[in-house]
Write an enzyme that holds these catalytic residues in place. Structure first.
Site, PDB file in Angstrom:
ATOM      1  N   SER A 145       0.849  -1.194   0.000  1.00 45.86           N
ATOM      2  CA  SER A 145       0.000   0.000   0.000  1.00 45.86           C
ATOM      3  C   SER A 145       0.876   1.232   0.000  1.00 45.86           C
ATOM      4  O   SER A 145       1.993   1.222   0.546  1.00 45.86           O
ATOM      5  CB  SER A 145      -0.903   0.023   1.230  1.00 45.86           C
ATOM      6  OG  SER A 145      -1.585   1.266   1.330  1.00 45.86           O
ATOM      7  N   TYR A 160      -1.653  -1.190   9.969  1.00 47.65           N
ATOM      8  CA  TYR A 160      -1.798  -1.452   8.528  1.00 47.65           C
ATOM      9  C   TYR A 160      -0.537  -1.010   7.791  1.00 47.65           C
ATOM     10  O   TYR A 160       0.011  -1.756   6.964  1.00 47.65           O
ATOM     11  CB  TYR A 160      -3.025  -0.703   8.010  1.00 47.65           C
ATOM     12  CG  TYR A 160      -3.342  -0.932   6.553  1.00 47.65           C
ATOM     13  CD1 TYR A 160      -4.130  -2.012   6.150  1.00 47.65           C
ATOM     14  CD2 TYR A 160      -2.883  -0.062   5.579  1.00 47.65           C
ATOM     15  CE1 TYR A 160      -4.447  -2.214   4.814  1.00 47.65           C
ATOM     16  CE2 TYR A 160      -3.181  -0.248   4.245  1.00 47.65           C
ATOM     17  CZ  TYR A 160      -3.968  -1.325   3.863  1.00 47.65           C
ATOM     18  OH  TYR A 160      -4.269  -1.509   2.539  1.00 47.65           O
TER      19      TYR A 160
END
Length: 254
Positions: A145, A160
């Site tokens: 990401s 995350y």
């Protein structure tokens, strides 16, 4: 090494109706890949497999497993390998979001996010590597990401970002270790993509806010990411390994 005529790709996290995994499974099936589907719900896995076979004429097999459980995941891949042609590629797409701020973060949430987004990738890579090394060919692509590169700033926060940064390190290390066996390992770092992992369907207002940080005039689609995965697992991408391809509308330039 050339690919076998009949080739299978395993897609984790494929069953979500609006997810990157489903878009990837559909695109690859349309290109003639046989599809191994891994997700949490057996009914959804079976339904998608039947749909792909009906629509594209390929073989497909769905097996339910929690990627955070190594035993479940290995068993699922064993079943896919037994039921479909040679495993040539793995697309690690299963993931969970986590918008909880650091000062409110619990130990349980930290481990939940890392177990799925990092440990689950390792478990899948470790199992398919055994088969790919034996066969002397393979392609592995994992979703990281832009949050890993920018320290968050999209929707999910610290655990995350940490997990997705770990994916980048895992990708580079595996590329080095598995390269001698003609296995490539790459990562894709999406920016804002209109999926439910962004906290539900994006409103027009939220899309407009996200676009302000981009150099293109739209939020990304699941097809944008699926197309990048298709390229990196393709036969012609054998000289690309250990890399991170940003599919982010120019949000992060490096």
């Amino acid at each position: 090494m050339t690919f076998p005529q009949a080739k299978t790709v395993i897609v984790t996290g494929a069953a979500s109706p609006r997810g990157i995994g489903r878009a990837t499974a559909e695109l690859l099936a349309s290109q003639g890949w046989h599809i191994g589907i891994i997700d949490l719900d057996q009914g959804a896995c079976t339904s998608l497999a039947e749909e792909l076979t009906s629509r594209y004429g390929v073989q497909a097999l769905g097996v339910a497993a929690d990627v955070a459980d190594e035993g479940q995941l290995r068993s699922a891949i064993d079943q896919i390998e037994a039921g479909l042609p040679q495993i040539v590629a793995l697309a690690n797409i299963a993931g969970v979001s986590s918008p909880i701020g650091y000062l409110e973060l619990t130990s349980e949430e930290w481990h939940r996010v890392l177990d799925v987004n990092l440990n689950g990738v390792h478990y899948a890579c470790r199992r398919v590597a055994e088969s790919m090394v034996r066969n002397g060919i393979g392609r592995i692509v994992t979703l990281s990401s832009v949050s890993a590169q920018r320290g968050g700033g999209t929707f999910s926060k610290t655990p995350y970002s940490v997990a997705k940064a770990g994916v980048l390190g895992l990708t580079r290390s595996l590329a080095r270790e598995l390269g001698p066996y003609d296995i490539t390992v790459n990562a894709i770092a999406p920016g804002p993509i209109d999926t439910d992992i962004m906290g539900g369907t994006l409103t027009d207002q939220r899309k407009a806010e996200l676009v302000q940080d981009l150099v293109v005039n739209r939020v990304g689609s699941t097809h944008d990411v699926a197309s990048a995965i298709s390229f990196l697992i393709g036969e012609d991408a054998g000289y690309i390994t250990g890399q991170t391809l940003n599919v982010d509308g120019g949000l992060y330039m490096h």
